[in-house]
Design an enzyme around this catalytic site. Sequence first.
Site, PDB file in Angstrom:
ATOM      1  N   LYS A  74       0.839  -1.216   0.000  1.00  0.00           N
ATOM      2  CA  LYS A  74       0.000   0.000   0.000  1.00  0.00           C
ATOM      3  C   LYS A  74       0.866   1.256   0.000  1.00  0.00           C
ATOM      4  CE  LYS A  74      -3.984   1.928   2.551  1.00  0.00           C
ATOM      5  NZ  LYS A  74      -4.842   1.808   3.735  1.00  0.00           N
ATOM      6  N   SER A 149      -9.808   2.124   2.930  1.00  0.00           N
ATOM      7  CA  SER A 149      -8.872   2.908   2.143  1.00  0.00           C
ATOM      8  C   SER A 149      -7.838   2.053   1.414  1.00  0.00           C
ATOM      9  CB  SER A 149      -8.145   3.910   3.040  1.00  0.00           C
ATOM     10  OG  SER A 149      -7.360   3.249   3.985  1.00  0.00           O
ATOM     11  N   SER A 173     -10.121  -0.394   6.997  1.00  0.00           N
ATOM     12  CA  SER A 173      -9.529  -0.173   5.685  1.00  0.00           C
ATOM     13  C   SER A 173      -8.898  -1.361   5.000  1.00  0.00           C
ATOM     14  CB  SER A 173      -8.490   0.954   5.780  1.00  0.00           C
ATOM     15  OG  SER A 173      -9.152   2.180   6.004  1.00  0.00           O
TER      16      SER A 173
END
Lengths: 491, 489
Positions: A74, A149, A173
């Site tokens: 990420k 997210s 997330s």
Amino acid sequence: MKSFTIAGLANSLRQKKISAHEIAKETVDRYKNDPSNSVIRLNEEKLFEQAVAADKLGYSNNAPWLRGIPLGIKDNIVTTDTQTTCASKILEGYQSTYNADVVNRLALAGALMANKLNMDEFAMGSTGEYSQFGAVLNPCNKDYVAGGSSAGSAAALKAGIFAGTLGSDTGGSVRLPAAFCGVLGLKPTYGLVSRYGLVAFGSSLDQIGPLAHTVDDLAAILEAVAGRPKDKDSFYWEQDSTLSPVQNQPYRQALVTAANKKLNIGVLDLESLSKQSVVNDEIENRQNELISFLTKKGHKVSKVAIPSIQYSVAVYYIIAVCEASTNLARFDGVRYGKRCSSGNLEEHYTKTRGQFGAEVKRRILLGTFALSAGYYDAYYKKACQVRRIIKNDFINTLNSHDLILSPVSATTALRCGASTDPLQTYLNDLFTIPANLAGLPALSIPVGRDKNSMPIGAQIVGRPFDEVTLLSVAQSIQTEFYKEAEVENAI
Amino acid sequence: MPFNHPQFEATIGLEIHAQLTTSKKLFCFCSTAYGAEPNASTCPVCTAQPGALPVLNQEAVDLAILAGVALNCKINNTSVFSRKNYFYPDLPKGYQISQFDKPLCSDGHVDIYLNDTTVRINIERIHMEEDAGQSQHHHYGTLINLNRASTPLVEIVSRPEITGAQEAAAYMREVKNILVYAGVNDGNLQEGSLRCDANVSIRPKGQVKLGTRTEIKNVNSFRFLEKAIDYEIARQIQVVVAGGRVVQETRGYDSAKNVTYSMRSKEDAHDYRYFPEPDLLPLLVDQARIDKVSSNMVELPSVRAARYAKDYELPQSITATITSSRALADYYDKLVSIVGDGKLSANWVVGQVLRALKESSPENAAENIEAESAVDPGQLISTERLAELLSLIKEGLINNNIAKTVFDELLTSTASAKEIVSKKGLAQVSDTSLIDKAIDGVLMRCADQVAEYRSGKDKVFGFLVGQVMRELKGKANPTIINDMLKKKL
């Protein structure tokens, strides 16, 4: 196009059916043809460099399981091999001089990286539409969001680009995009995985977590990054003061032993949560089918009521934004990031920080307000006190139950552009937030599809550091209850 | 001079920031050594790179505990780090990790000896925090050096009980002295290891409620602190007497003009939005750790002064001077251990040694304070060489005046006291026959004065002694002269 699994690739490498170099080449191809915008950047040169190095070391039986296998990272986890931007303009061009602890651990475990996955800017969002580098689309259907997210972490996995990815979970997330995209996503116990190198959002809530197609793969990634490594002294120094002193565990092996244990499963009573909990019928029906399956397997399933959960969204959206408002104060263009030069200091700050997206600004303002003189007691302090109550309620429930089952969210993936009211969007996090507030491990598992063919996820929350129980239940669900197509056809 | 005004009284509270003598910073492993190239002593943590996290330096905690014990504080078993939020380019994270509502130490005190009395100044609290970096303003812009960022500090906050500028400076000196003795701080004000902010207010004499205060920031010299506070008190009085109100604000001190000037007004006052630091656990300090740290404590100035008073019968003014710097006190202890005479050693240490120290360094002379920069007297003259000189006095080989001349010679040459005395023929005359002869000579020449003395004028005795001494070229043993002259008269 078939998806990779870590086990599939690891076996192929060992059987010499494929090389890391070839895997890397395929990865780059898929990245270039990815319609979901799940990967923000990939450093081809570095990836091939790492692949060649892995091939050179070889794949004997002693070789680490992850050697030669690219994993997606990420964009809020810092690496020296690629830029890190948290999907924000304010960090455009930022090159970290150090690697996150998890990155060092994965490198030690042989994995290849050299990439960054798309996300909501600074991890603030639950649809994947708040990235300043373009929204992430759901690989199951591009008219729908991937969830956030860690949008790219779920989408890149589902799209078959990577066999496994790392995301971060502050209020859901990892679990929410996993559920929206039909993959597994784990938020480990707070303190199990080092946060050093994870760009901080909500310091007391953040955890880095793995996403994968199969439970064995999830366990493989977790094994590489969780707990104190055995040969700690010969490696590096963990610089996260909130880490727990638990030792590293071989989760893949532990899964086998935990396999047939009969458990006490608590099903979260949704009625006790009042109006907030209007869950989609299909999701509720699917959960009921899952309950029947678990009962048949010999587990004891009963309803549990945790009414204090109804305050979790309010508590979270005070604590998280307060911590975030100070965590993001370092982005001032003075030492790194994109600076908007100006004649005077105040303009320097306002122009540079004006680069934040609207949702980020919104949360910084909220957090600054809630901490300010005259409001601290009413908001931040009160939220912390209620947090303690929620946590205690969970711990009490987990005294008599091995895990708590609930939906991941009230709906399946939303259509792109459907989330227009930020406050309404916040309410989607009702089921995922409590595990962050309580610091407990929580796992999102694909359990079916809805009438639009969008994935349905279920969530299990467990005792502190009891990831093994969660993984073993997930494995039985995946083997005997429901399997996503990608898992069936994986390489 | 203590502050005394017919209509007003003043109240001062001091906040002293002292850098701890750790080798590494408070939350990372960067070196704290002074003088590195700008921004060379930095890392992801102290430059607040994305993703970096703090790890507490336990050596700093031990030193902070030591500071608390040395300043008679209660060490709290649980203390909590907090984020103090504000934006400034030399504060990398946009917040300073400090301690807010739960500091490490509370309720301490310091006794200062001033104008022949002892005053107790109480300490509200001591907490740990990290230092910010440094800014250098130029016409073309501002340069930021983060070498100092995240250096461990303790902030020592006095109760608002200090009554004047002189007392404030004495308090700051004593705190600095204690910290240097304890090995917590190096006492180097020039390098900024110790900094002080003063909160000053005035009120009508007898009024209980404190007046509006101003804060004078970052005064880093005892002398300037005293002058700044003097000026500020006078300024506030002037404002009030003219019918105005003192504005709550931050002020700086201009040493060239000897004035304080306004820096920030209340409107710009910061709301620091303190909350507990989520990246650090609460700091738990148990009694065992406090005991272990305390067991390493050196003999502090007040304890030493009391010991000198008792063992060597020295008055408070002398013991205060000797203990005014650890270097001086350690020097004295060593000297006494060789010479064996506490009084003689004291006279020489507060006399000639201190004079030599002040003359050796222009700052010391200018500041007119006891060894402000902790220069080791041993660098000017070793205890061994001075001890030899003192033993010559004790043996009666030379008198005190001659010894002073030898002392000056010792500062510049490598010869020993004995060598200098013999080379220059400075040995005093103790031969009674020679003295007898000299006395006879004087008595004959000064018949008038002799008559005056015999008729009752005792003062003339000194004149006669002086004459004998002159006759013997200043090298006679004064005690013997005194005795023999008395007998003859």
